[in-house]
Write a protein that holds these residues in place. Structure first.
Motif, PDB file in Angstrom:
ATOM      1  N   ASP A 170      -6.515   5.768  -5.352  1.00 37.58           N
ATOM      2  CA  ASP A 170      -5.643   5.635  -4.040  1.00 37.58           C
ATOM      3  C   ASP A 170      -6.405   5.098  -3.098  1.00 37.58           C
ATOM      4  O   ASP A 170      -6.035   4.454  -2.042  1.00 37.58           O
ATOM      5  CB  ASP A 170      -4.806   6.781  -3.815  1.00 37.58           C
TER       6      ASP A 170
ATOM      7  N   LEU B 100      -6.519   1.125  -0.358  1.00 39.25           N
ATOM      8  CA  LEU B 100      -6.668   1.578   0.976  1.00 39.25           C
ATOM      9  C   LEU B 100      -7.920   0.877   1.899  1.00 39.25           C
ATOM     10  O   LEU B 100      -7.684   0.219   2.969  1.00 39.25           O
ATOM     11  CB  LEU B 100      -6.588   2.648   1.164  1.00 39.25           C
TER      12      LEU B 100
ATOM     13  N   GLU C  72       0.863  -1.176  -0.019  1.00 39.84           N
ATOM     14  CA  GLU C  72       0.165  -0.081  -0.073  1.00 39.84           C
ATOM     15  C   GLU C  72       0.956   1.258   0.016  1.00 39.84           C
ATOM     16  O   GLU C  72       0.510   2.250  -0.708  1.00 39.84           O
ATOM     17  CB  GLU C  72      -0.896   0.022   1.082  1.00 39.84           C
ATOM     18  N   THR C  73       1.956   1.291   0.819  1.00 39.56           N
ATOM     19  CA  THR C  73       2.779   2.419   0.776  1.00 39.56           C
ATOM     20  C   THR C  73       3.309   2.509  -0.800  1.00 39.56           C
ATOM     21  O   THR C  73       3.482   3.714  -1.208  1.00 39.56           O
ATOM     22  CB  THR C  73       4.103   2.088   1.882  1.00 39.56           C
TER      23      THR C  73
ATOM     24  N   TRP D 211       0.885   4.688  -2.700  1.00 36.69           N
ATOM     25  CA  TRP D 211       0.728   5.940  -2.337  1.00 36.69           C
ATOM     26  C   TRP D 211       1.982   6.746  -2.769  1.00 36.69           C
ATOM     27  O   TRP D 211       1.562   7.674  -3.250  1.00 36.69           O
ATOM     28  CB  TRP D 211       0.153   5.983  -0.887  1.00 36.69           C
ATOM     29  N   THR D 212       3.029   5.978  -2.511  1.00 35.95           N
ATOM     30  CA  THR D 212       4.202   6.996  -2.915  1.00 35.95           C
ATOM     31  C   THR D 212       4.689   6.867  -4.297  1.00 35.95           C
ATOM     32  O   THR D 212       5.600   7.571  -4.646  1.00 35.95           O
ATOM     33  CB  THR D 212       5.352   6.613  -1.990  1.00 35.95           C
ATOM     34  N   ARG D 213       4.037   6.094  -4.994  1.00 38.09           N
ATOM     35  CA  ARG D 213       4.348   5.802  -6.428  1.00 38.09           C
ATOM     36  C   ARG D 213       5.809   5.328  -6.537  1.00 38.09           C
ATOM     37  O   ARG D 213       6.677   5.586  -7.469  1.00 38.09           O
ATOM     38  CB  ARG D 213       4.370   7.253  -7.230  1.00 38.09           C
TER      39      ARG D 213
END
Length: 104
Positions: free
Chosen positions: A77, A81, A3-4, A7-9
């Motif tokens: 996004d 989540l 997931e990180t 979110w951070t691409r």
């Protein structure tokens, strides 16, 4: 981590999360097959293992369907989540409701 990475691409974080999740699934599947083989009557072992794999594959497919539906209705996004939170909550609820003296 998965997931990180979304979110951070970050491709390395996403890839590491994917590898970590895949390793976890492999370990769980191997353990499940071992328990199924140990508990099964030798004459019915193939039936039990095929049922085990049917449920295992269903378990990997089912979360993908709501993810696709959520992705169509909201931000790309937020949808993963929500699914990740639901999976973690379900896992914790199952782990906490498990009897202390369960078969290992």
């Amino acid at each position: 981590m998965f997931e990180t990475g979304l979110w951070t691409r970050s491709l390395p974080t996403f890839a590491a999360g994917t590898l970590l999740a895949g390793t976890g699934i492999d370990l769980a599947c191997r353990r499940g097959v071992g328990v199924a083989q140990r508990l099964a009557d030798p004459r019915r072992r193939a039936d039990l293992l095929s049922t085990y794999f049917l449920f295992a594959y269903t378990g990997t497919i089912v979360p993908t369907l709501p993810l696709g539906l959520l992705d169509q209705t909201m931000n790309q996004d937020v949808a993963p989540l929500i699914l990740a939170v639901a999976v973690v909550a379900t896992t914790l609820a199952g782990a906490l409701s498990r009897p202390i003296n369960a078969i290992t």
